[in-house]
Design an enzyme around this catalytic site. Structure first.
Site, short mmCIF file in Angstrom:
data_model
loop_
_atom_site.label_atom_id
_atom_site.label_comp_id
_atom_site.label_asym_id
_atom_site.label_seq_id
_atom_site.Cartn_x
_atom_site.Cartn_y
_atom_site.Cartn_z
N SER A 41 -27.06 66.77 8.42
CA SER A 41 -27.78 67.99 8.04
C SER A 41 -26.96 69.22 8.38
CB SER A 41 -29.13 68.02 8.78
OG SER A 41 -29.91 69.11 8.36
N GLY A 42 -27.38 70.38 7.84
CA GLY A 42 -26.61 71.61 8.00
C GLY A 42 -27.07 72.52 9.12
N ARG A 47 -35.35 52.03 21.75
CA ARG A 47 -34.03 52.01 21.12
C ARG A 47 -34.06 52.07 19.60
NH1 ARG A 47 -29.23 47.57 20.57
NH2 ARG A 47 -27.60 49.11 20.23
N LEU A 48 -33.22 52.96 19.06
CA LEU A 48 -32.84 52.91 17.65
C LEU A 48 -31.41 52.40 17.65
CD1 LEU A 48 -33.54 53.65 14.66
CD2 LEU A 48 -32.32 55.78 15.05
N ARG A 74 -43.52 76.26 9.84
CA ARG A 74 -43.37 76.35 8.37
C ARG A 74 -42.23 75.47 7.87
NH1 ARG A 74 -43.12 82.85 7.51
NH2 ARG A 74 -45.33 83.38 7.91
N ILE A 118 -36.26 68.07 -0.95
CA ILE A 118 -37.73 68.12 -1.02
C ILE A 118 -38.17 69.48 -1.53
CG2 ILE A 118 -37.95 68.83 1.42
CD1 ILE A 118 -40.62 67.09 1.35
N CYS A 153 -32.56 57.83 20.50
CA CYS A 153 -33.42 56.92 21.25
C CYS A 153 -34.44 57.75 22.03
CB CYS A 153 -32.61 56.08 22.24
SG CYS A 153 -31.36 55.06 21.45
N ASP A 210 -21.24 53.44 23.08
CA ASP A 210 -20.50 54.67 23.35
C ASP A 210 -20.86 55.27 24.71
OD1 ASP A 210 -22.86 54.91 21.56
OD2 ASP A 210 -22.67 57.05 21.93
N THR A 251 -42.24 80.26 12.35
CA THR A 251 -41.20 79.87 11.40
C THR A 251 -40.78 78.41 11.58
OG1 THR A 251 -39.12 80.57 10.40
CG2 THR A 251 -39.20 80.63 12.79
N ASN A 299 -29.63 59.27 25.64
CA ASN A 299 -29.95 59.40 24.22
C ASN A 299 -28.85 60.27 23.63
OD1 ASN A 299 -31.08 59.94 21.68
ND2 ASN A 299 -32.38 61.56 22.48
N GLY A 300 -28.09 59.74 22.70
CA GLY A 300 -27.04 60.56 22.10
C GLY A 300 -25.92 59.74 21.49
N GLU A 301 -24.88 60.43 21.10
CA GLU A 301 -23.68 59.81 20.56
C GLU A 301 -22.47 60.49 21.18
OE1 GLU A 301 -27.03 59.61 18.61
OE2 GLU A 301 -25.87 61.38 18.07
#
Length: 561
Positions: free
Chosen positions: A363-364, A49-50, A340, A288, A2, A97, A337, A75-77
């Protein structure tokens, strides 16, 4: 994910100041609210809000009947909110939460509250009964937070700096905006006139330390000792748990998949967990690259192996160059970096938002810093020096990779989840003896690869695939993305401009035309804000002149082999 925004003690018209909050509307495309604070006409909250958890009662600032004097914008979980609720027998008013923050604060104060939160967060908590304001941010700064504060006590807080830079205040023509440090909370006194005074800034958690909330979680018991099979087993348990707890959402889950070790392990484990949770939709994975991209080929192989619904996003050099301005505006940095690597992530996020209903994206990120995945770790003088460097990189994540990951996805209304930065997983990994974590047999992240050697989670050649930076892997080996950028910029920045670079940009003076070009764009959007970046990201222990892994001797040797 959010967007949060708040002012305390504003001496300008709030309806004008509130326009600044619209600069972060992308972070919350589902709903939007401004709310004044009762009894303080110059204090207000703004929230975009999301809706990811509790569609009905998730608007903020969160206020509950039991504590009418508390106001929370966050904003968070918080992944352990239900565990905490049941353990302490809190009565919840919503399914949000973040409500746990109010109950924990009321029970034990701010110090205990932040230490008990298992998740990622940035928050503003107002206690009008005790006349206090609290700011807090998670250990690694996965969720962003910026603040501006004047000597006379005007405080402004926002998820992104762009929501603060245009604010007006009578005592200063130029409001100093700075990132709020990860792993810290701040206590401020609220005065009757709505202004604040800082009382203390506290570092509440170091990434090496097992978090306090570990006492209350339901991870199966880890085995003691550092025997290799024991360590591998513990790592698998903790990684599985890191993914499992992050399934907490009412929206569709997707996963970025570059075909590298980290994103492949995340995608494979995530798909396994979704099946075990009986989630009805297929996992969408996203890669991508340009034509002949090494990442696209590797990601396709992983997607076929795990059985995901795979999407490939193709882009050309012109499209990449065209979004540089948007990307730098979103990022709020000019680090070479970071810029890029952000182009590909920005474009794939744009695709996800436009063409799919996946909103929560795994994601990693964080693995390279935690598990010593950068190629220059091969040159570390000792395991202890490698350990120091790993912790330095983790401490600075909020300036580089975590910043990139948040801004490029948030720009398109997506929420990113990063299991490698899980508190339990990362603190355990950092507790291992330094010589267990260094590259071995010429291969970085050897321990992580070895941990999943017999799992058949991902293809063997992907498990042992050498490190490839995201900004390099999106192109072919013959023509790297950084070379494409440098060839274009060669015609945009001339030698005379470079000769005057130190005079024009005395702080963090760009040493290359590429650096100059990004700095120019940054200064156009955020004039005089260069100090948001303390230093450029560069490899250590080698005489590197460029951050790309493809310029390093180790990469060239591996490519020839």
């Amino acid at each position: 994910m959010c967007g949060i925004w708040a002012l305390f003690g504003s001496d300008d018209c709030l309806s004008v100041q509130c326009l600044s909050a619209m600069k972060i509307a992308h972070r919350g495309p589902d709903a939007f609210r401004f709310e004044n604070v009762n009894g303080y006409t110059n204090c207000c909250f703004g929230f975009h809000r999301l809706a990811v958890v509790d569609q009905l009662f998730g608007m903020q600032p969160i206020r509950v009947k039991k504590y009418p004097y508390l106001w929370l914008c966050y904003n968070g979980e918080i992944y352990n909110h239900k565990k905490m609720q049941h353990h302490f027998e809190f009565e919840y008013q919503t399914k949000v939460d973040g409500e746990i923050i109010l109950h924990l604060y009321n029970k034990g104060g701010i110090e205990q509250t932040v230490c008990m939160l298992d998740g990622v967060f940035a928050f503003i908590l107002l206690d009008t009964a005790n006349k206090k304001v609290f700011l807090g941010r998670d250990t690694y700064g996965v969720r962003p937070l910026f603040k501006a504060m004047t000597e006379d006590g005007f405080l402004a807080v926002c998820s992104e700096a762009k929501g603060l830079v245009n604010l007006k205040h009578s005592t200063t023509p130029f409001l100093k905006v700075e990132p709020f440090l990860p792993g810290h909370y701040e206590v401020l006194d609220l005065k009757p006139n709505g202004k604040v005074a800082s009382v203390e800034m506290v570092k509440y958690h170091h990434c090496r330390d097992e978090p306090l909330h570990a006492l209350y979680d339901n991870v199966e018991k880890l085995f003691p000792g550092f025997e290799i099979e024991t360590v591998k087993n513990n790592l698998r348990i903790l990684f599985d748990n890191a993914i499992k707890k992050r399934l907490m959402t009412d929206r569709r889950i997707g996963c970025l998949l570059s075909g590298g070790l980290d994103s492949s392990l995340v995608a494979a484990t995530l798909l396994k967990q979704l099946k075990e949770a009986h989630v009805q939709y297929p996992l969408q994975t996203f890669a991508i690259g340009m034509e002949d991209s090494t990442d696209l080929l590797a990601a396709r192989k992983v997607a076929n192996h795990i059985g995901s619904e795979h999407h490939e996003v193709l882009f050309n050099s012109e499209e990449g160059i065209q979004v540089l301005d948007e990307v730098i505006f979103s990022l709020e940095t000019y680090d070479i970096t970071t810029v890029r690597a952000s182009v590909g992530m920005y474009l794939v996020s744009k695709y996800i938002r436009k063409n799919t209903d996946s909103v929560v994206i795994f994601s990693g990120e964080g693995s390279d810093e935690l598990t010593q995945g950068y190629i220059y770790f091969h040159k570390a003088p000792s395991p202890e020096k490698a350990e120091e460097e790993s912790e330095r990189l983790l401490k600075e994540l909020y300036l580089f990779d975590v910043l990139r990951a948040d801004r490029t996805t948030a720009a398109h209304g997506l929420e990113l989840r990063v299991p490698f930065l899980d508190h339990r997983f990362s603190s355990y990994y950092l507790s291992l003896p330094p010589d267990m974590r260094i590259p071995k047999n010429g291969i970085e992240k050897h321990l992580l690869r070895e941990t999943f050697e017999d799992s058949n989670l991902i293809p063997k050649d992907i498990l042992w695939r050498p490190k490839e930076a995201f900004s390099d892997g999106i192109t072919s080996v013959k023509n790297s993305w950084f070379r494409i950028l440098q060839e274009y910029i060669e015609h945009q920045v001339d030698d005379a401009m470079m000769a005057a670079a130190a005079q024009k940009f005395p702080f963090n003076t760009p040493k290359t035309k590429e650096g100059y070009y990004y700095r120019q764009i940054f200064e156009r959007h955020y004039p005089g804000r260069a100090d948001w970046l303390t230093h450029y990201w560069m490899p250590r222990w080698i005489n590197a002149t460029d951050p790309s892994a493809r310029t390093l001797a180790h990469y060239k040797a591996a490519a020839k082999a």
